[in-house]
Motif scaffolding. Structure first.
Motif, short mmCIF file in Angstrom:
data_model
loop_
_atom_site.label_atom_id
_atom_site.label_comp_id
_atom_site.label_asym_id
_atom_site.label_seq_id
_atom_site.Cartn_x
_atom_site.Cartn_y
_atom_site.Cartn_z
N SER A 175 0.80 -1.25 0.00
CA SER A 175 0.00 0.00 0.00
C SER A 175 0.82 1.29 0.00
O SER A 175 0.54 2.20 0.76
CB SER A 175 -0.94 0.03 1.22
N GLU A 176 1.83 1.38 -0.85
CA GLU A 176 2.62 2.62 -0.86
C GLU A 176 1.98 3.70 -1.72
O GLU A 176 2.30 4.88 -1.58
CB GLU A 176 4.02 2.40 -1.43
N LEU A 177 1.13 3.30 -2.65
CA LEU A 177 0.64 4.27 -3.62
C LEU A 177 -0.76 4.78 -3.27
O LEU A 177 -1.54 4.10 -2.62
CB LEU A 177 0.60 3.65 -5.02
N CYS A 178 -1.05 6.00 -3.70
CA CYS A 178 -2.38 6.56 -3.52
C CYS A 178 -2.64 7.56 -4.63
O CYS A 178 -1.74 7.91 -5.38
CB CYS A 178 -2.49 7.26 -2.17
N ILE A 179 -3.89 7.97 -4.73
CA ILE A 179 -4.23 9.07 -5.64
C ILE A 179 -4.27 10.33 -4.78
O ILE A 179 -4.95 10.36 -3.75
CB ILE A 179 -5.62 8.88 -6.26
N VAL A 180 -3.55 11.36 -5.17
CA VAL A 180 -3.64 12.62 -4.45
C VAL A 180 -4.45 13.61 -5.27
O VAL A 180 -4.57 13.47 -6.48
CB VAL A 180 -2.24 13.23 -4.13
N GLU A 181 -4.97 14.61 -4.56
CA GLU A 181 -5.81 15.64 -5.17
C GLU A 181 -7.06 14.99 -5.77
O GLU A 181 -7.32 13.82 -5.55
CB GLU A 181 -5.04 16.45 -6.22
N ARG A 182 -7.85 15.77 -6.50
CA ARG A 182 -9.06 15.18 -7.06
C ARG A 182 -9.41 15.83 -8.40
O ARG A 182 -8.80 16.82 -8.80
CB ARG A 182 -10.22 15.32 -6.08
N ASP A 189 0.62 9.07 -6.44
CA ASP A 189 1.74 9.59 -5.65
C ASP A 189 2.03 8.61 -4.51
O ASP A 189 1.28 7.67 -4.29
CB ASP A 189 1.38 10.97 -5.09
N VAL A 190 3.12 8.87 -3.80
CA VAL A 190 3.43 8.12 -2.59
C VAL A 190 3.36 9.10 -1.41
O VAL A 190 3.43 10.31 -1.60
CB VAL A 190 4.84 7.50 -2.62
N PHE A 191 3.26 8.55 -0.20
CA PHE A 191 3.33 9.39 1.00
C PHE A 191 4.73 9.98 1.05
O PHE A 191 5.71 9.30 0.73
CB PHE A 191 3.07 8.53 2.24
N PRO A 192 4.87 11.26 1.46
CA PRO A 192 6.21 11.86 1.48
C PRO A 192 7.20 10.99 2.26
O PRO A 192 6.91 10.54 3.37
CB PRO A 192 5.98 13.19 2.21
N ILE A 194 8.01 7.97 1.94
CA ILE A 194 7.83 6.51 1.95
C ILE A 194 7.77 6.06 0.48
O ILE A 194 6.70 5.99 -0.11
CB ILE A 194 6.56 6.06 2.70
N VAL B 45 2.95 16.32 7.19
CA VAL B 45 3.44 14.94 7.09
C VAL B 45 3.44 14.23 8.45
O VAL B 45 2.89 13.13 8.56
CB VAL B 45 4.82 14.91 6.42
N PRO B 58 -2.74 2.51 5.87
CA PRO B 58 -1.52 2.90 5.15
C PRO B 58 -1.40 4.43 5.07
O PRO B 58 -2.39 5.10 4.75
CB PRO B 58 -1.71 2.30 3.76
N ALA B 60 -0.22 6.25 2.87
CA ALA B 60 -0.56 6.75 1.53
C ALA B 60 -2.06 6.97 1.41
O ALA B 60 -2.52 7.92 0.77
CB ALA B 60 -0.08 5.76 0.46
N PHE B 63 -2.92 10.17 3.11
CA PHE B 63 -2.44 11.26 2.26
C PHE B 63 -3.45 11.53 1.14
O PHE B 63 -3.79 12.68 0.83
CB PHE B 63 -1.08 10.85 1.68
N GLY B 64 -3.93 10.45 0.53
CA GLY B 64 -4.90 10.57 -0.56
C GLY B 64 -6.17 11.24 -0.09
O GLY B 64 -6.71 12.12 -0.77
N THR B 67 -5.62 15.06 0.73
CA THR B 67 -5.48 15.91 -0.45
C THR B 67 -6.74 15.94 -1.30
O THR B 67 -6.92 16.84 -2.10
CB THR B 67 -4.29 15.45 -1.33
N PHE B 68 -7.62 14.95 -1.10
CA PHE B 68 -8.86 14.93 -1.87
C PHE B 68 -9.78 16.08 -1.44
O PHE B 68 -10.37 16.76 -2.25
CB PHE B 68 -9.59 13.60 -1.69
#
Lengths: 543, 168
Positions: A175-182, A189-192, A194, B45, B58, B60, B63-64, B67-68
């Motif tokens: 679970s390192e990846l995510c979608i940021v913003e919308r 993106d990844v968490f800063p 990580i 952070v 997680p 991440a 974070f998602g 930011t959403f």
């Protein structure tokens, strides 16, 4: 009990209509899967057979008699009486509109994009998209940055299908990846601080339908349509993941996993994926030497022949990277020198890894241990090896032929190196230079796993066909399969040289474990050694 | 990096109560972030990392989510976050002039923060107060029926408050 199993154990079927044709499929299938069985490929971006259904790209919309609006075929299941149109005006215009949306912010940078040529967006745009854009505003700019040591994101190309995110959640479990913003600013993106740095991370690049995730290893290395592809098997560990080796002008550029639901699903680990770099490392051998002097390839075979024709009993030290075919040739040589003995060395164990999806990395790093045990007996790495080492140290043998393969392994250990150097005449096939070559009489360059042509048996007992990354005739030196046969011809124990398939036929005819198997019946998933192909064909394959 | 921050005991109590209100831990993420925001002042952070570790989600994913949504106070936001509504009613009633007056007074454009860290200016979509257009939201408060003089006055008042707070 599976969803479509009835009480009497048969599979329940659903009748439905596909483009006006009455068709049947097992109950519980999605429209997309079922249509594929009837030869109709519905386009998709976010759908991947190995991942959960996200249903966010909308390109797979089809017309249904059960809905006023088009439905997404990746998640909608077939049902009795359902009527689906994939080519109706509504379906076509839906796809067309989705493509136009997908392309609104997508840059037209295919000429510099590594994905070009194998890009789903390109393919679908060609097939289903409008040939021009009505969008006159400025395109969005999103980040381009490193997400981990091996992977970068080109945010502008991202279509937010979330395949990579689902992979990290479901397959690697990291679970390192995510979608940021919308909205139109959303991007992977990844968490800063990580980074994405798991053992399966490279797969996210493979499943990216566009060129958003890029592997540093392959960046700007080749245009995909210029490369040659060979269906091979990774020799990194005992799993034997099915891979596709891609070469450009004879040089390996990339390894990609090949689907095999029995072994590796759609995935492979990064160690195997990037391991090909070792083929071109400084310690790689490609030149034969006799007592330290370089030899031409032909002279090397002649020297081998001379050394063996003069020898008495020979000690053979094999490695678990040899194919069954190469082992069969070694066994032929051993049988022709009465008093000979065979033992094998095993590389050191690595660290095993089990992932939530069931994907495994084996601690055992020997791709063909099982093959060796079927050919030389199950003590070949056990007692036989211990005895052989003792005999070599006390110089019971005048001549030893050793195989030191495995480009990812650290080679036979110190005790074997000592045993080899205690023998007056040592002939060593080695993939790279190392302490085991100390004082060798004849050093012959050897093939690394993906350069071999033949079969391996993985830790589950699955017999798999692996093909050399080289095109026939372009090998930089005589491969073992050829050199050992030339030697056998010269020693008078063989009449003619054969292909790997031919050697395998001999093996199957002489060894009960392999009886009934042949190259051409192995297919891409391979076969368990215990399951014989239907209709035993003793004359074997024609490859 | 070890986390050096944690919820105060009062917040922790609220967090535990929150967990009883949701079917899964993950479902309680949005209100927990609100708690974190009020306890820590902003979501940077370390704060997101703390919430992720606390909830066993997680990082991440957290974070998602942060930011959403635009309504969370992300790290780097000024002490006063001025959000000027720029949707239809406010736009017709002169929200552009409000924005340019603030820009003129504070020297920042929408999306920027003053170097002193006191003010952040944003243009946002409808804040649901069309009958009192033009309006802006400063932190949690609405300022409605704005004239340019009201804007000047508000800024002076906030500035005094910020500097006063600094000295005190």
């Amino acid at each position: 009990m599976a969803e479509n199993q009835t009480n009497d154990g048969t599979v329940a079927m659903t009748s439905w209509q596909l483009n006006g044709q009455e068709v049947e499929n097992p109950t519980g299938m999605t429209i997309m899967e079922a249509a594929k069985e009837h030869g109709i490929e519905i386009p998709c971006f976010c759908y991947h057979p190995g991942l959960s259904i996200a249903g966010n790209c909308r390109i797979c919309m089809v017309e249904s008699n059960r809905s006023r609006k088009p439905v997404i075929s990746c998640s909608e299941k077939i049902a009795d009486g359902l009527e689906i149109e994939t080519e109706s005006e509504l379906a076509v215009s839906s796809r067309n509109s989705v493509m136009e949306f997908q392309l609104i912010n997508h840059p037209l940078d295919c000429p510099v994009c590594d994905k070009a040529g194998e890009c789903t967006l390109q393919d679908h745009s060609y097939e289903h998209g409008p040939d021009r854009s009505r969008f006159v505003e400025d395109k969005n700019i999103r980040h381009t940055k490193e997400l981990g040591p091996n992977i970068s994101i080109w945010g502008n190309r991202c279509i937010v299908c979330t395949r990579c995110i689902r992979f990290c959640d479901e397959i690697s479990g990291t679970s390192e990846l995510c979608i940021v913003e919308r909205g139109d600013r959303s991007v992977v993106d990844v968490f800063p601080e990580i980074p994405i740095d798991n053992q399966l991370a490279g797969n996210t690049v493979d499943i990216c339908p566009v060129g958003a995730l890029i592997s540093h290893d392959f960046k700007y290395e080749a245009r995909v349509w210029n490369m040659d592809r060979k269906d091979s098997v990774c020799g990194g560990c005992s799993r034997g993941c099915n891979v596709e080796v891609e070469t450009l002008d004879g040089f390996v550029k990339r390894l990609m996993p090949r689907e095999n639901l029995e072994v590796n699903d759609w995935w492979m680990c990064d160690e195997g994926r990037y391991g090909w770099r070792h083929l071109y490392a400084d310690d790689r051998l490609s030149q034969a030497t006799r007592d330290g002097t370089a030899l031409a390839d032909d002279s090397a075979t002649a020297a081998l022949e001379q050394l063996l024709s003069e020898s008495g009993p020979v000690a053979f030290l094999i490695d678990p990277f040899l194919t069954c075919e190469e082992m069969h040739l070694v066994q032929g040589l051993a049988a022709s020198r009465p008093g000979s003995s065979v033992g094998g060395w095993l590389p050191e164990d690595g660290i095993a890894a089990n992932f939530p999806s069931g994907f495994k990395i084996s601690a055992a790093k020997y791709p063909n241990r099982a093959g060796a045990e079927h050919i030389f007996g199950d003590q070949v790495f056990g007692n036989d090896a211990t005895e052989l080492q003792k005999a070599l140290v006390s110089s019971d043998f005048n001549t030893v032929v050793a195989f030191c393969g495995g480009h990812l392994s650290s080679g036979p250990g110190e005790s074997w190196a000592k045993a080899l150097s205690s023998t007056p005449t040592s002939i060593i096939f080695s993939v790279k230079s190392g302490p085991w070559l100390e004082g060798a009489s004849l050093v012959l360059p050897a093939t690394a796993p993906i350069e071999k042509d033949g079969t391996w048996i993985n830790e589950d007992g699955r017999l798999q066909r692996t093909r050399s990354c080289w095109n026939p005739g372009t090998e930089p030196f005589s491969v073992e399969l050829v050199r050992l046969q030339t030697l056998q011809n010269a020693l008078g124990i063989r009449g003619r040289s054969l292909s790997a398939a031919g050697i395998f036929r001999e093996l199957a005819a002489n060894n009960d474990s392999f009886a009934g198997h042949n190259h051409s019946d192995l297919g891409s998933p391979g076969l368990l050694l215990s399951e014989r192909p239907a209709g035993i064909a003793m004359d074997g394959g024609s490859e | 990096m070890a986390n050096t921050i944690s919820f105060c005991s009062e917040t922790m109590k609220q967090y535990e109560w929150l967990l009883t209100r949701y079917p899964t831990r993950r479902a309680a993420l949005l209100p927990t972030l609100r708690l974190a925001e009020s306890d820590f002042g902003e979501l940077g952070v370390p704060e997101m990392r703390y919430v992720a570790d606390l909830m066993e989600i997680p990082p991440a994913f957290v974070f998602g989510v942060v930011t959403f949504y635009t309504h969370y106070r992300r790290a780097g936001t000024g002490k006063f976050h001025i959000q000027v509504c720029s949707t239809l009613s406010c736009a017709l009633r002169g929200s552009e002039d409000v924005v340019s007056r603030i820009t003129e007074r504070l020297g920042i454009k929408p999306g920027e923060t003053t170097p002193c860290g006191h003010f952040t200016l944003s243009k946002v979509e409808c804040l649901g107060s069309c009958d009192t257009a033009p309006m802006l939201q400063c932190n949690d408060d609405y300022h409605e029926d704005l004239s340019l003089e009201d804007v000047d006055q508000l800024i002076e008042q906030l500035r005094a408050e910020a500097e006063g707070g600094q000295n005190g």
